[in-house]
Design an enzyme around this catalytic site. Structure first.
Site, mmCIF file in Angstrom:
data_model
loop_
_atom_site.group_PDB
_atom_site.id
_atom_site.type_symbol
_atom_site.label_atom_id
_atom_site.label_comp_id
_atom_site.label_asym_id
_atom_site.label_seq_id
_atom_site.Cartn_x
_atom_site.Cartn_y
_atom_site.Cartn_z
ATOM 1 N N HIS A 105 -21.185 -13.559 16.607
ATOM 2 C CA HIS A 105 -22.290 -12.888 17.306
ATOM 3 C C HIS A 105 -22.418 -11.459 16.802
ATOM 4 O O HIS A 105 -21.419 -10.815 16.450
ATOM 5 C CB HIS A 105 -22.115 -12.940 18.833
ATOM 6 N N ASP A 107 -24.218 -9.009 18.582
ATOM 7 C CA ASP A 107 -24.362 -8.022 19.651
ATOM 8 C C ASP A 107 -22.988 -7.491 20.040
ATOM 9 O O ASP A 107 -21.957 -8.107 19.723
ATOM 10 C CB ASP A 107 -25.065 -8.632 20.869
ATOM 11 N N ASP A 138 -15.037 -7.124 17.267
ATOM 12 C CA ASP A 138 -15.709 -8.094 18.143
ATOM 13 C C ASP A 138 -17.215 -7.856 18.129
ATOM 14 O O ASP A 138 -17.710 -7.021 18.877
ATOM 15 C CB ASP A 138 -15.147 -7.958 19.555
ATOM 16 N N GLU A 172 -24.044 -12.691 23.112
ATOM 17 C CA GLU A 172 -22.782 -13.219 23.633
ATOM 18 C C GLU A 172 -22.131 -12.267 24.618
ATOM 19 O O GLU A 172 -21.619 -12.688 25.665
ATOM 20 C CB GLU A 172 -21.837 -13.513 22.465
ATOM 21 N N GLU A 173 -22.127 -10.978 24.299
ATOM 22 C CA GLU A 173 -21.480 -10.022 25.186
ATOM 23 C C GLU A 173 -22.211 -9.882 26.507
ATOM 24 O O GLU A 173 -21.624 -9.451 27.511
ATOM 25 C CB GLU A 173 -21.366 -8.653 24.501
ATOM 26 N N HIS A 437 -13.807 -4.605 23.377
ATOM 27 C CA HIS A 437 -14.474 -4.201 24.619
ATOM 28 C C HIS A 437 -14.040 -2.821 25.095
ATOM 29 O O HIS A 437 -14.616 -2.295 26.039
ATOM 30 C CB HIS A 437 -14.257 -5.207 25.764
#
Length: 470
Positions: A105, A107, A138, A172-173, A437
């Site tokens: 992903h 995003d 990520d 996704e996030e 994150h």
């Protein structure tokens, strides 16, 4: 972290001479790959509500350009109603040959307070062998792992008739809210025999992992209202407890005195057979020195196969803005990770029931249900699993560890439902120090090179898998 002995036999993925030649070619490609990754990190592609959507579109366009440059026959940017742009790149398989889907992903998570970062989150910086920046690990590293593997072996795969589809999601996030309608709409383009999801973590720097289980997730917002409006705490405090105090008391019922989740009716899965060193966990998690850990049992069971509940946000006056008034209403967002085998709807009802049963009579308590994501449990013994173990062992020089993951990738359940005959592999671009994150997210660059090599080996070996197209 401790590394167990491998319990399975890996499928060969090329002799030592072939692997060395591939590694040499990779070395020449890595500088450009890292620069391309930096360019992706510079795009603040946050797909959360309230953020500018233009960078998400720009990020999708950048990914599409990379896939075209990598030689994919067809590259499109698509979305469904209310969805963020996703990229699909395809090189179709020859008749009777397998197709591999590569997922990542583009995003990213919001940054939090940028003042907490050592360097600006969207200004990628290399320090001590790591690349720092939001999305550096990520999951823009996952995107670049796919691109780099195709640069390495794409022509070879095409000559062998192996089909490759790259699916790079754009939300996704934010919980993948339109993931299911998207893959149903584009089922023919996305159908594959093997799906590789590059959005997990390895066991440690120097030791790869094959993620065989993932916790699911449910979340909700609980609101406590004690008053119609704020009033002077001196004149009215006493007969009424403010909403923030009452919310705190309610949230405190969610755990017992040992820190175990106290919500009745939640499932626990079987304990893992591997364990990690407590000192490694404390270091990687940033546990303040001298503090006890919460819960009971092995660390891996607490991380992978038991429920874990966190309060991840509270609406309340900031300390610097606080006045001497009783807070009339306060809200909290509660996130519950659930182990493999648990049904998200059942877990949600158990959590809501707990909050309702413990609601005080001195306040109004309402609950707004949120996300429900399914957990995942892989088959430990499968041809694609053995192929992956062989590729990892050759890329890292040590056996892979079969691990669970405390995090959640709920869309894997959707992939398995829409493509029921496909095998799914969950692979890692992160390591325990990546801080995905969080503040100062980073990617270990030597590990990234091994990820790219392992994926190239995996793709080369996919032709040996029996074709069972979904």
């Amino acid at each position: 972290m401790s590394t167990p002995d491998p319990s399975t036999t890996a499928v060969p993925t090329g002799d030592a001479e072939e692997v060395a030649a591939l590694r040499s070619r990779l070395d020449s490609l890595l500088p450009a790959a890292i620069e391309d990754l930096k360019d992706l990190v510079r795009i603040p592609s946050i797909a959360f509500a309230g953020y500018d959507r233009e960078p998400v579109r720009r990020s999708a366009e950048a990914v599409a350009a990379l896939l075209r440059e990598a030689g994919m026959a067809e590259v499109v940017i698509e979305s469904v109603e209310d969805g963020s742009p996703a990229v699909i790149g395809r090189t179709p398989a020859a008749d009777g040959r397998p197709t591999v889907m590569l997922y990542a992903h583009h995003d990213v998570q919001p940054t939090g307070d940028v003042e907490d970062w050592t360097s600006a989150p969207f200004d990628p910086v290399e320090r001590d062998g790591r690349l720092y920046g939001r999305g550096a690990a990520d999951d823009k590293a996952g995107v670049m792992a796919h691109v780099t593997a195709l640069r390495l072996v794409g022509e070879e795969l095409a000559a062998d008739g192996i089909g490759v589809t790259v699916f790079v999601e754009g939300e996704e996030e934010a919980g993948s809210p339109t993931f299911r309608p998207f893959i149903e709409t584009h089922r023919d383009r996305l159908a594959a025999d093997l799906i590789i999801v590059a959005d997990s973590a390895n066991w440690a720097v120097g030791t790869p992992a094959l993620t065989t289980s993932l916790r699911g997730v449910v979340d909700l917002v609980v609101e406590v209202r004690a008053l119609d409006h704020a009033v002077h705490s001196g004149l009215f405090g006493g007969p009424v407890l403010d909403a923030l105090t009452q919310l705190s008391r309610l949230l405190a019922t969610l755990h017992d005195e040992h820190g175990e989740v106290a919500v009745e009716g939640l499932l626990r899965a079987e304990d893992p057979t591997v364990e990690m060193e407590e000192s490694d966990y404390r270091r990687d998690a940033g546990v303040v020195e001298g503090l006890d850990l919460s819960g009971r049992g092995s660390l891996t069971s607490r991380l992978w196969t038991r429920p874990a509940l966190s309060v991840i946000g509270i609406d309340a006056p900031a300390v610097r803005d606080a006045s001497n008034t009783l807070v009339p209403v306060s809200r909290a967002k509660v996130s519950l990770r659930i182990p493999p085998g648990e049904d998200p709807a059942t877990a949600m009802e158990a959590l809501v029931t707990h909050l309702e049963r413990h609601a005080p009579t001195t306040a109004e308590v309402t609950v707004q249900r949120g996300e429900q994501g399914k957990p995942y449990q892989a088959r430990h013994e499968a041809p694609a699993m053995d192929l992956a173990r062989g590729a990892f062992a050759r890329a890292w020089g040590v056996p892979a560890v079969d691990t669970g993951l405390g995090g959640s990738i709920p869309f894997i359940a959707d992939l398995l439902e829409v493509f029921p005959r496909a095998e799914v592999l969950v692979t890692g671009v992160e390591d325990p120090e990546s801080r995905a994150h969080g503040v100062d997210e980073s990617l270990h660059l030597e590990e990234f090179a091994k990820v790219c090599l392992a994926e190239a080996l995996l793709l080369r070996g996919a032709g040996a898998l029996d074709r069972s197209r979904a």
